[in-house]
Design a protein around this motif. Sequence first.
Motif, PDB file in Angstrom:
ATOM      1  N   SER A 281       0.838  -1.201   0.000  1.00  0.00           N
ATOM      2  CA  SER A 281       0.000   0.000   0.000  1.00  0.00           C
ATOM      3  C   SER A 281       0.871   1.248   0.000  1.00  0.00           C
ATOM      4  O   SER A 281       2.101   1.185   0.193  1.00  0.00           O
ATOM      5  CB  SER A 281      -0.900   0.017   1.239  1.00  0.00           C
ATOM      6  OG  SER A 281      -0.116   0.169   2.414  1.00  0.00           O
ATOM      7  N   SER A 282       0.227   2.390  -0.197  1.00  0.00           N
ATOM      8  CA  SER A 282       0.941   3.661  -0.140  1.00  0.00           C
ATOM      9  C   SER A 282       1.574   3.872   1.227  1.00  0.00           C
ATOM     10  O   SER A 282       2.693   4.396   1.329  1.00  0.00           O
ATOM     11  CB  SER A 282      -0.027   4.813  -0.445  1.00  0.00           C
ATOM     12  OG  SER A 282      -0.544   4.714  -1.749  1.00  0.00           O
ATOM     13  N   ALA A 283       0.882   3.444   2.272  1.00  0.00           N
ATOM     14  CA  ALA A 283       1.429   3.586   3.625  1.00  0.00           C
ATOM     15  C   ALA A 283       2.727   2.801   3.777  1.00  0.00           C
ATOM     16  O   ALA A 283       3.672   3.254   4.446  1.00  0.00           O
ATOM     17  CB  ALA A 283       0.404   3.119   4.657  1.00  0.00           C
ATOM     18  N   ASP A 284       2.788   1.648   3.145  1.00  0.00           N
ATOM     19  CA  ASP A 284       4.021   0.850   3.193  1.00  0.00           C
ATOM     20  C   ASP A 284       5.164   1.567   2.480  1.00  0.00           C
ATOM     21  O   ASP A 284       6.317   1.519   2.925  1.00  0.00           O
ATOM     22  CB  ASP A 284       3.796  -0.520   2.540  1.00  0.00           C
ATOM     23  CG  ASP A 284       2.824  -1.389   3.315  1.00  0.00           C
ATOM     24  OD1 ASP A 284       2.665  -1.153   4.528  1.00  0.00           O
ATOM     25  OD2 ASP A 284       2.236  -2.297   2.702  1.00  0.00           O
ATOM     26  N   GLY A 327      -3.837  13.038   1.147  1.00  0.00           N
ATOM     27  CA  GLY A 327      -3.747  11.630   0.803  1.00  0.00           C
ATOM     28  C   GLY A 327      -2.561  10.981   1.487  1.00  0.00           C
ATOM     29  O   GLY A 327      -1.669  11.650   2.021  1.00  0.00           O
ATOM     30  N   GLY A 328      -2.525   9.657   1.456  1.00  0.00           N
ATOM     31  CA  GLY A 328      -1.515   8.911   2.188  1.00  0.00           C
ATOM     32  C   GLY A 328      -0.090   9.218   1.785  1.00  0.00           C
ATOM     33  O   GLY A 328       0.816   9.283   2.631  1.00  0.00           O
ATOM     34  N   MET A 329       0.163   9.453   0.491  1.00  0.00           N
ATOM     35  CA  MET A 329       1.522   9.708   0.033  1.00  0.00           C
ATOM     36  C   MET A 329       2.032  11.082   0.450  1.00  0.00           C
ATOM     37  O   MET A 329       3.245  11.335   0.429  1.00  0.00           O
ATOM     38  CB  MET A 329       1.605   9.571  -1.493  1.00  0.00           C
ATOM     39  CG  MET A 329       1.436   8.163  -2.021  1.00  0.00           C
ATOM     40  SD  MET A 329       2.645   6.988  -1.351  1.00  0.00           S
ATOM     41  CE  MET A 329       4.171   7.717  -1.913  1.00  0.00           C
ATOM     42  N   ALA A 330       1.135  11.983   0.838  1.00  0.00           N
ATOM     43  CA  ALA A 330       1.562  13.304   1.294  1.00  0.00           C
ATOM     44  C   ALA A 330       2.307  13.235   2.617  1.00  0.00           C
ATOM     45  O   ALA A 330       2.896  14.232   3.058  1.00  0.00           O
ATOM     46  CB  ALA A 330       0.356  14.232   1.419  1.00  0.00           C
ATOM     47  N   ALA A 331       2.306  12.072   3.263  1.00  0.00           N
ATOM     48  CA  ALA A 331       3.066  11.893   4.504  1.00  0.00           C
ATOM     49  C   ALA A 331       4.546  11.639   4.238  1.00  0.00           C
ATOM     50  O   ALA A 331       5.339  11.597   5.181  1.00  0.00           O
ATOM     51  CB  ALA A 331       2.475  10.735   5.317  1.00  0.00           C
ATOM     52  N   SER A 332       4.919  11.483   2.981  1.00  0.00           N
ATOM     53  CA  SER A 332       6.326  11.254   2.625  1.00  0.00           C
ATOM     54  C   SER A 332       7.045  12.586   2.473  1.00  0.00           C
ATOM     55  O   SER A 332       6.779  13.340   1.535  1.00  0.00           O
ATOM     56  CB  SER A 332       6.434  10.456   1.325  1.00  0.00           C
ATOM     57  OG  SER A 332       7.775  10.466   0.854  1.00  0.00           O
ATOM     58  N   GLU A 333       7.972  12.871   3.365  1.00  0.00           N
ATOM     59  CA  GLU A 333       8.702  14.139   3.300  1.00  0.00           C
ATOM     60  C   GLU A 333       9.565  14.216   2.045  1.00  0.00           C
ATOM     61  O   GLU A 333       9.770  15.307   1.483  1.00  0.00           O
ATOM     62  CB  GLU A 333       9.560  14.316   4.541  1.00  0.00           C
ATOM     63  CG  GLU A 333      10.601  13.235   4.769  1.00  0.00           C
ATOM     64  CD  GLU A 333      11.379  13.422   6.057  1.00  0.00           C
ATOM     65  OE1 GLU A 333      12.504  12.909   6.138  1.00  0.00           O
ATOM     66  OE2 GLU A 333      10.848  14.076   6.966  1.00  0.00           O
TER      67      GLU A 333
END
Length: 408
Positions: A281-284, A327-333
């Motif tokens: 998943s994107s979270a992974d 969205g989930g990918m926005a958590a990636s710095e």
Amino acid sequence: MALSTSRPTGSVGEIFRAIRSAGTMSRAEIAEQTGLAPSTVSLRVDVLVGLGLLRETGVNASRGGRRSRRLELDGSAGYVASVDVGAKHIAAGLTDAAGRTLRQEERMGSFDGGPEELVAWLWAFIEEMIAASGLDPDRLMGVGVGITAPVEHPSGRVVHPAFMPSLSDAVIPKLFHRYTAVPVLAENDANLLALAELATTPYESDQLLAVKLGTRIGCGVVSDGRLHRGIRGAAGEVGHSSAEGIAMISCSCGIETCLESVASGGALVAQLSELGYDVESSADVVAQGQTGDPVVVDILRTAGGQIGETLSRIVNFFNPRAVVLGGGMAASEHLVAAIRAQLFQRCLPVVANDLEVRPSRSPEDAPLRGASFLILDEVLSPARIDALARGDEEAQAADPSADRTESH
């Protein structure tokens, strides 16, 4: 969602809208804003209080006379349900009439059935939440549904979705009306992200691009404080712009290497899986990036550059005040930093000087919040409140002893 700032006409519904927009008002402030006589304001406010839509709370500071009481929305008047149908998850929430979140739940996984099966499942999910919350099912006022696909407005018809193609041409509100008579609205999930931002910061978000970065990529567009949907609900479909790179997932849009097939969370899951990483998943993907693995970090930065390059063309054209990433990918710095770098490198100075690039105010539940704002604006619109008030007045004329709160 931002409410109109035009001067109220003085109807019961417009007075209610003014109080809802301000959060709290006194009768004196309503009279000053509308130009109505204080006695007329009191009569119309009494109707709203009798309907259970308003309650009195607190007092204003005295100006030498009797201190006036404040009026605010009564959340117990009812509640709405909101649903967010993503590529890899389905979330649902309950929100009271005053906009306060009562409950939220999320269930992971994708749904493979047809539109009838999906709506039946969603309605069962909503009913379970209502029961678990101890709420009266009869107090449900409306349902807002977010879909990762273009949605025709106002019909709620899904238009050529890139995922879940079985939903194509499904009219979501019509399917829900097999189970409930309350109003149902369907909207693209990136548009709901935009509405959530607009409701939270209306004056900072009057010109806005809200980019949903998850398994798929979408964008909600706000212009002059209003959501811009386009002719068939397809405005903001940036994920299907042509992009440089190798397509890692298939897409039904017809563009061989669209941005979504190259740089979305789904594409990165496929790319990292090919390299032997255990990601589903994107979270992974985000979690792998947080370990500092140089291969993953490079992939995230490359994807961010591709997304930022595409967005820069739109930002130069539209000249928004802000680009909000959700969205989930926005958590990636790493991804976000690369997007930001591309925007400020490729946008004209006159555009970039006043541009804010930031994460969503509430990235975890923004589509749910946007769906609740959407449906609350519908069920609490001045026209509906005026109709409700007329019905109450007719009921009182027929039976003066009737309890007005029971008519809502």
